[in-house]
Design an enzyme around this catalytic site. Structure first.
Site, PDB file in Angstrom:
ATOM      1  N   LYS A  54      16.113  -6.829 -10.067  1.00 48.21           N
ATOM      2  CA  LYS A  54      15.935  -5.435  -9.640  1.00 48.21           C
ATOM      3  C   LYS A  54      15.086  -4.674 -10.657  1.00 48.21           C
ATOM      4  O   LYS A  54      14.207  -3.883 -10.288  1.00 48.21           O
ATOM      5  CB  LYS A  54      17.309  -4.770  -9.480  1.00 48.21           C
ATOM      6  CG  LYS A  54      18.061  -5.287  -8.258  1.00 48.21           C
ATOM      7  CD  LYS A  54      19.543  -4.947  -8.266  1.00 48.21           C
ATOM      8  CE  LYS A  54      20.235  -5.675  -7.114  1.00 48.21           C
ATOM      9  NZ  LYS A  54      21.695  -5.579  -7.123  1.00 48.21           N
ATOM     10  N   GLN A  98      26.189  -2.511 -10.625  1.00 49.10           N
ATOM     11  CA  GLN A  98      26.205  -3.894 -10.128  1.00 49.10           C
ATOM     12  C   GLN A  98      27.649  -4.345  -9.890  1.00 49.10           C
ATOM     13  O   GLN A  98      28.480  -4.270 -10.788  1.00 49.10           O
ATOM     14  CB  GLN A  98      25.500  -4.814 -11.146  1.00 49.10           C
ATOM     15  CG  GLN A  98      25.383  -6.250 -10.700  1.00 49.10           C
ATOM     16  CD  GLN A  98      24.467  -6.439  -9.485  1.00 49.10           C
ATOM     17  OE1 GLN A  98      23.421  -5.799  -9.369  1.00 49.10           O
ATOM     18  NE2 GLN A  98      24.862  -7.312  -8.576  1.00 49.10           N
ATOM     19  N   ASP A 121      22.399   2.535  -3.431  1.00 46.82           N
ATOM     20  CA  ASP A 121      23.084   1.440  -2.726  1.00 46.82           C
ATOM     21  C   ASP A 121      23.788   1.963  -1.476  1.00 46.82           C
ATOM     22  O   ASP A 121      24.306   1.169  -0.682  1.00 46.82           O
ATOM     23  CB  ASP A 121      24.148   0.828  -3.652  1.00 46.82           C
ATOM     24  CG  ASP A 121      23.780  -0.580  -4.083  1.00 46.82           C
ATOM     25  OD1 ASP A 121      22.807  -1.119  -3.529  1.00 46.82           O
ATOM     26  OD2 ASP A 121      24.478  -1.127  -4.956  1.00 46.82           O
TER      27      ASP A 121
END
Ligand code: NAP
Length: 313
Positions: A54, A98, A121
């Site tokens: 990422k 994460q 997200d």
């Protein structure tokens, strides 16, 4: 019938190229770049690889990456403090915690502490609620990626007359009224996927481990999406001829078991299903590459929304 293979790698590359172009235009207009912060707690090797990917992707499209890491024994308060700091940092447009976090931490509660405007997200309760209400907001990246893949099937077929019989799947150009079946009901994927399909007017069924006669429900689907985490669960007799099949599953086997070098297989028995489907995603190279591409697009969207809302330029 030979299924069209949906090339997620190529489609993701197009999304990323478009984001890079848009980031350059954003920079020219506003004299700044969007920034994406990733927060990794602990040293889980797979998570470290994901975060590294990422970060690299972010830099490649001209955004500023912020790579923040905490030790595996970091306390809830330490993670919360870091998230608060990133929430307040005007150079950070998007924040990604994460998952999974180490077992002593409460991942959903920590995710919920991310400013919804920076929740790239799309997993905070606010963004999940906005999606559920059909209102604008940041959407989870993998389901958004699947919508792009479905749209790509549409674009390829591009308005040509539908040659298929009525008993076959309708062209996805119009998900309206299509039977869409999502196998898996996670907050990360299954539920938001169902909401996005519903927004496009599909008739949506969500299956899970307690679904009675999964095979029969799947066999009704014009669009079948599997996100279970069970290698090759979806066999040929789960699939209606002409269906579009999207395989989200990523299951690690030995290369011998998988029959490929990567040892990665999906939830769909690809070799058995591909001859039946009208379009299908491979694993690897289908849904996987889309997630990061849509994360980048979400970060740009968050940066643009922040400026529109009057954040300092
Ligand atoms: P998850 O949270 O473990 O959810 C799995 C879902 O599958 C649950 O709803 C579970 O039902 C259901 N399920 C389990 N066994 C089943 C069975 N035999 N029949 C029907 N349903 C069953 O997983 P997830 O996070 O959604 O991920 C699912 C898969 O997608 C994993 O392989 C993951 O690696 C992959 N994934 C890939 C990407 C990507 O970028 N490509 C992104 C996200 C996820 P219950 O709710 O009843 O337990």
């Amino acid at each position: 019938m030979t299924a069209k293979i949906i090339d997620g790698k190529a489609i993701a590359a197009r999304v990323r190229a478009q984001v890079a172009e848009d980031v350059a235009a954003f920079g020219a207009r506003h004299g700044r770049t969007p920034g994406l912060a990733t927060v990794l707690v602990g040293e889980d090797p797979a998570s470290a690889v994901y975060v590294g990917g990422k970060q690299r992707a972010c830099a490649e499209v001209g955004m500023t990456p912020f790579d923040r890491r905490l030790p595996a024994d970091a306390s809830f308060e330490q993670v919360a403090e870091l998230l608060a700091e990133l929430n307040a940092d005007e150079h950070v447009s998007g924040i990604l915690l994460q998952l999974p976090v180490p077992a002593h931490l409460d991942g959903p509660t920590l995710t919920g502490m991310i400013d919804p405007a920076k929740d790239v997200d799309g997993l905070t309760p606010v963004n999940a609620g906005l999606l559920s209400l059909g209102r604008p907001g940041l959407r989870p990246c993998t389901p958004l990626g699947v919508m792009e893949l479905l749209a790509s099937v549409d674009a390829q077929e591009g308005g040509a007359a539908d040659q298929r019989s009525a008993s076959r799947a309708p062209r996805p150009s119009n998900l309206a009224g299509a039977e869409a079946v999502v196998v898996g009901r996670s907050n990360l994927f299954g539920k938001p996927m169902a909401q996005l399909l519903l927004q496009d007017n599909a008739t949506v069924t969500v299956c899970h481990s307690r679904t009675r006669d999964l095979r029969a429900v799947c066999a009704r689907a014009d669009v079948l999406i599997a996100a279970v985490g069970r290698a090759r669960l979806i066999a040929a007799d789960f699939v209606k001829p002409g269906a579009i099949v999207i395989d989200v599953g990523m299951n690690r086997l030995t290369p011998e078991e998988a029959g490929n070098k990567s040892g990665l297989v999906g939830d769909v028995d690809y070799d058995a299903v591909a001859p039946l489907a009208s379009a299908i995603t491979p694993v690897p190279g289908g849904v996987g590459p889309m997630t990061i591409a849509l994360l980048l697009r979400n970060t740009l969207q968050a940066a643009e929304a922040a400026l529109a809302a009057g954040a300092p330029a």
